[in-house]
Design a protein around this motif. Structure first.
Motif, PDB file in Angstrom:
ATOM      1  N   GLY A 133     -85.647  41.568  43.728  1.00 52.09           N
ATOM      2  CA  GLY A 133     -86.977  41.287  43.222  1.00 52.09           C
ATOM      3  C   GLY A 133     -88.003  42.276  43.701  1.00 52.09           C
ATOM      4  O   GLY A 133     -87.770  43.039  44.645  1.00 52.09           O
ATOM      5  N   PRO A 134     -89.190  42.268  43.080  1.00 49.56           N
ATOM      6  CA  PRO A 134     -90.232  43.237  43.456  1.00 49.56           C
ATOM      7  C   PRO A 134     -90.722  43.068  44.878  1.00 49.56           C
ATOM      8  O   PRO A 134     -91.224  44.026  45.481  1.00 49.56           O
ATOM      9  CB  PRO A 134     -91.345  42.964  42.435  1.00 49.56           C
ATOM     10  CG  PRO A 134     -91.094  41.577  41.942  1.00 49.56           C
ATOM     11  CD  PRO A 134     -89.612  41.383  41.985  1.00 49.56           C
ATOM     12  N   ASP A 135     -90.583  41.866  45.446  1.00 50.19           N
ATOM     13  CA  ASP A 135     -91.032  41.643  46.822  1.00 50.19           C
ATOM     14  C   ASP A 135     -90.012  42.096  47.850  1.00 50.19           C
ATOM     15  O   ASP A 135     -90.319  42.107  49.050  1.00 50.19           O
ATOM     16  CB  ASP A 135     -91.333  40.151  47.037  1.00 50.19           C
ATOM     17  CG  ASP A 135     -92.499  39.669  46.183  1.00 50.19           C
ATOM     18  OD1 ASP A 135     -93.344  40.516  45.814  1.00 50.19           O
ATOM     19  OD2 ASP A 135     -92.548  38.462  45.873  1.00 50.19           O
ATOM     20  N   ASP A 136     -88.810  42.460  47.389  1.00 51.48           N
ATOM     21  CA  ASP A 136     -87.739  42.827  48.313  1.00 51.48           C
ATOM     22  C   ASP A 136     -87.438  44.316  48.319  1.00 51.48           C
ATOM     23  O   ASP A 136     -86.480  44.761  48.970  1.00 51.48           O
ATOM     24  CB  ASP A 136     -86.463  42.056  47.975  1.00 51.48           C
ATOM     25  CG  ASP A 136     -86.611  40.567  48.244  1.00 51.48           C
ATOM     26  OD1 ASP A 136     -87.432  40.205  49.110  1.00 51.48           O
ATOM     27  OD2 ASP A 136     -85.927  39.766  47.583  1.00 51.48           O
ATOM     28  N   VAL A 137     -88.214  45.106  47.596  1.00 52.00           N
ATOM     29  CA  VAL A 137     -88.078  46.561  47.623  1.00 52.00           C
ATOM     30  C   VAL A 137     -89.460  47.168  47.781  1.00 52.00           C
ATOM     31  O   VAL A 137     -90.479  46.554  47.456  1.00 52.00           O
ATOM     32  CB  VAL A 137     -87.400  47.118  46.349  1.00 52.00           C
ATOM     33  CG1 VAL A 137     -85.956  46.694  46.275  1.00 52.00           C
ATOM     34  CG2 VAL A 137     -88.161  46.719  45.101  1.00 52.00           C
ATOM     35  N   TYR A 138     -89.476  48.391  48.292  1.00 54.22           N
ATOM     36  CA  TYR A 138     -90.753  49.084  48.457  1.00 54.22           C
ATOM     37  C   TYR A 138     -90.536  50.564  48.193  1.00 54.22           C
ATOM     38  O   TYR A 138     -89.620  51.189  48.741  1.00 54.22           O
ATOM     39  CB  TYR A 138     -91.310  48.889  49.867  1.00 54.22           C
ATOM     40  CG  TYR A 138     -92.580  49.671  50.106  1.00 54.22           C
ATOM     41  CD1 TYR A 138     -93.801  49.181  49.660  1.00 54.22           C
ATOM     42  CD2 TYR A 138     -92.540  50.909  50.758  1.00 54.22           C
ATOM     43  CE1 TYR A 138     -94.961  49.904  49.864  1.00 54.22           C
ATOM     44  CE2 TYR A 138     -93.700  51.633  50.967  1.00 54.22           C
ATOM     45  CZ  TYR A 138     -94.915  51.123  50.511  1.00 54.22           C
ATOM     46  OH  TYR A 138     -96.062  51.847  50.694  1.00 54.22           O
ATOM     47  N   GLY A 139     -91.401  51.115  47.348  1.00 53.70           N
ATOM     48  CA  GLY A 139     -91.336  52.546  47.090  1.00 53.70           C
ATOM     49  C   GLY A 139     -90.072  52.948  46.337  1.00 53.70           C
ATOM     50  O   GLY A 139     -89.459  52.154  45.625  1.00 53.70           O
ATOM     51  N   HIS A 193     -83.770  68.026  55.546  1.00 55.26           N
ATOM     52  CA  HIS A 193     -82.828  68.034  54.417  1.00 55.26           C
ATOM     53  C   HIS A 193     -82.064  66.702  54.323  1.00 55.26           C
ATOM     54  O   HIS A 193     -80.840  66.687  54.154  1.00 55.26           O
ATOM     55  CB  HIS A 193     -81.845  69.203  54.545  1.00 55.26           C
ATOM     56  CG  HIS A 193     -82.514  70.535  54.673  1.00 55.26           C
ATOM     57  ND1 HIS A 193     -83.060  71.202  53.608  1.00 55.26           N
ATOM     58  CD2 HIS A 193     -82.746  71.309  55.769  1.00 55.26           C
ATOM     59  CE1 HIS A 193     -83.588  72.340  54.024  1.00 55.26           C
ATOM     60  NE2 HIS A 193     -83.419  72.427  55.330  1.00 55.26           N
ATOM     61  N   SER A 194     -82.793  65.623  54.430  1.00 52.62           N
ATOM     62  CA  SER A 194     -82.173  64.297  54.405  1.00 52.62           C
ATOM     63  C   SER A 194     -82.510  63.569  53.110  1.00 52.62           C
ATOM     64  O   SER A 194     -83.488  63.905  52.416  1.00 52.62           O
ATOM     65  CB  SER A 194     -82.654  63.466  55.600  1.00 52.62           C
ATOM     66  OG  SER A 194     -84.049  63.224  55.502  1.00 52.62           O
ATOM     67  N   PHE A 195     -81.699  62.573  52.826  1.00 51.11           N
ATOM     68  CA  PHE A 195     -81.946  61.671  51.702  1.00 51.11           C
ATOM     69  C   PHE A 195     -82.051  60.255  52.249  1.00 51.11           C
ATOM     70  O   PHE A 195     -81.229  59.844  53.084  1.00 51.11           O
ATOM     71  CB  PHE A 195     -80.811  61.741  50.672  1.00 51.11           C
ATOM     72  CG  PHE A 195     -80.887  60.646  49.632  1.00 51.11           C
ATOM     73  CD1 PHE A 195     -81.717  60.770  48.534  1.00 51.11           C
ATOM     74  CD2 PHE A 195     -80.115  59.490  49.771  1.00 51.11           C
ATOM     75  CE1 PHE A 195     -81.798  59.758  47.581  1.00 51.11           C
ATOM     76  CE2 PHE A 195     -80.189  58.475  48.822  1.00 51.11           C
ATOM     77  CZ  PHE A 195     -81.031  58.609  47.729  1.00 51.11           C
ATOM     78  N   SER A 196     -83.050  59.514  51.788  1.00 50.59           N
ATOM     79  CA  SER A 196     -83.243  58.127  52.214  1.00 50.59           C
ATOM     80  C   SER A 196     -83.308  57.236  50.986  1.00 50.59           C
ATOM     81  O   SER A 196     -83.975  57.569  49.990  1.00 50.59           O
ATOM     82  CB  SER A 196     -84.531  57.967  53.035  1.00 50.59           C
ATOM     83  OG  SER A 196     -84.479  58.748  54.203  1.00 50.59           O
ATOM     84  N   THR A 197     -82.606  56.122  51.051  1.00 48.39           N
ATOM     85  CA  THR A 197     -82.618  55.182  49.937  1.00 48.39           C
ATOM     86  C   THR A 197     -83.971  54.470  49.857  1.00 48.39           C
ATOM     87  O   THR A 197     -84.815  54.589  50.748  1.00 48.39           O
ATOM     88  CB  THR A 197     -81.508  54.132  50.099  1.00 48.39           C
ATOM     89  OG1 THR A 197     -81.789  53.337  51.271  1.00 48.39           O
ATOM     90  CG2 THR A 197     -80.152  54.783  50.238  1.00 48.39           C
ATOM     91  N   GLN A 198     -84.138  53.729  48.795  1.00 50.29           N
ATOM     92  CA  GLN A 198     -85.322  52.888  48.660  1.00 50.29           C
ATOM     93  C   GLN A 198     -85.301  51.798  49.740  1.00 50.29           C
ATOM     94  O   GLN A 198     -84.272  51.160  49.958  1.00 50.29           O
ATOM     95  CB  GLN A 198     -85.309  52.254  47.269  1.00 50.29           C
ATOM     96  CG  GLN A 198     -86.503  51.425  46.914  1.00 50.29           C
ATOM     97  CD  GLN A 198     -86.378  50.864  45.504  1.00 50.29           C
ATOM     98  OE1 GLN A 198     -85.268  50.653  44.995  1.00 50.29           O
ATOM     99  NE2 GLN A 198     -87.505  50.631  44.862  1.00 50.29           N
TER     100      GLN A 198
END
Length: 407
Positions: free
Chosen positions: A122-128, A137-142
């Protein structure tokens, strides 16, 4: 009296003549005194020192094509499963990649990101959104929120890293370290403070070591477990392939008489490295092609490779002097051309094996360049087909994961 008048008219003056002659004689004597005559037996002056011979001009340089390749590492982050994390809050997975050899400091750089399915939270459980940091040179998930035990979060994102060969003039001898960090922020963090809290310090770390041989072709399920204090499971599949890079030119001196042996030895060394690289591309192509066939059988779904197989003719890898009748992945070479191959490249039945080291070392530079372009195009086609097929449809990635885990 008459003669005196005539001398007066004419202007004849004997005193003037005598003075003029005396001045002439004096000037003559002065001139002779200024320029004395050289005696016949006088010593000759010493010869002038000779100039040293000019330094030889530097040998002209010619541009020599150098082949380059790159490892692409595709990481599929399918699911985050909370087994029993001690704390609720915001979590994020950060990925970096580097060579194990400390002498090579060039890290893996994120090349492409694909969100192949929308997250099921849901929209309240993710950010950005997911993020790439050019600093490390890193990758970060949502960032996602964990509320309870046994909670599943489908992330469904693919990140591909490019790993340059860097200082390795040829195939690398170093392993690759794939690092996963679990980032945490308290649940009350919001906005910009949330990301700053996530970046502060990793809560847990898990690393994989990919050996050098696996860099030619790896397709594996790699579950990420952190530690007993951060009980979670991240479903990851890792796929590695060697792809064609660019062609850069290196200046090479034309061998001179004094250093001909050394220069020729250096050119032979460069050609040997290029031959090894082209052979490695062939190995990667075979591994990837076989993996696509296995994947098609595992999920019982046809992968259309008609266009590729119709053009798959390994006889094009042979030079004009080595091209003969090719059957599948072995080339029948004429007796005249077979003399160019060493004995180690021939099978007992007289058939030349185009996958042997000796075969590729027998090719000329132009023939190696042609094989480099041909195999590079084939690999890119198969690699893009594999990545596209791997993420198409619901649940296919998990079937692939289970198949790889069993094998």
């Amino acid at each position: 009296m008459l003669l005196r008048r005539l001398r007066w008219i004419i202007g004849f003056n004997p005193h003037k003549i005598s003075s003029s002659s005396s001045s002439t004689s004096s000037s003559s004597s002065s001139s002779s005194s200024n320029h004395p005559k050289r005696l016949s037996n006088a010593a000759k002056p010493p010869p002038l020192p000779q100039r040293p011979p000019p330094l030889p001009l530097p040998s002209p340089k010619r541009k020599q094509p150098m082949l380059d390749a790159v490892h692409e590492v595709a990481i599929y982050i399918h699911r985050f499963h909370n087994l029993d994390l001690f704390q609720q809050g915001w979590y994020q997975i950060k990925i970096t990649m580097r060579w194990e050899d400390s002498d090579n400091t060039s890290p893996g750089t994120p090349a492409r990101v694909v969100q192949y399915q929308a997250p099921d939270v849901g929209p309240d459980d993710v950010y950005g959104v997911w993020r790439i940091d050019d600093t490390d040179h890193s990758f970060s998930t949502q960032p996602f929120r964990i509320r309870y035990a046994r909670q599943d979060v489908l992330l469904s994102v693919m990140i591909a890293f490019n790993l340059s060969l860097g200082k390795y003039e040829g195939l690398p001898t170093s392993a690759v370290i794939l690092k996963f960090e679990l980032m945490y922020a308290p649940v009350f963090e919001k906005g910009s403070g949330l990301q700053a809290s996530l970046d502060a310090c990793p809560a847990a770390v898990h690393e994989f070591r990919i050996p050098p041989k696996a860099l030619l072709g790896l397709h594996s399920y790699c579950p990420v477990h952190f530690d007993a204090f951060h009980a979670a499971l991240v479903d990851i599949t890792v796929h590695v392939s060697l792809l064609k890079g660019g062609i850069h030119t290196a200046s090479a001196k034309v061998p001179s008489d004094s250093s001909a042996v050394e220069e020729v030895s250096g050119e032979n060394s460069d050609k040997s490295k290029q031959a090894m690289l082209v052979r490695a591309l062939l190995t990667s192509r075979d591994i990837l092609f076989e993996e696509l066939q296995n994947l098609s059988k595992a999920i019982n779904q046809m992968i259309d490779l008609t266009e590729f197989t119709s053009k798959l003719d390994d006889s094009r890898l042979l030079g004009s002097s080595l091209r003969g009748v090719v059957e599948t992945s072995q080339a029948l070479v004429s007796p005249e051309a077979s003399s160019k191959l060493q004995m180690g490249s021939e099978k007992p039945n007289g058939i030349a094996d185009i996958r042997s080291n000796e075969f590729f070392h027998s090719l000329s530079k132009d023939e190696l360049l042609n094989s480099f372009h041909l195999l590079g195009s084939q690999l890119l086609y198969l690699w893009n087909t594999f990545l596209k097929f791997h993420r198409v449809g619901d649940g296919i990635a998990y079937v692939v994961k289970a198949t790889m885990h069993q094998t």
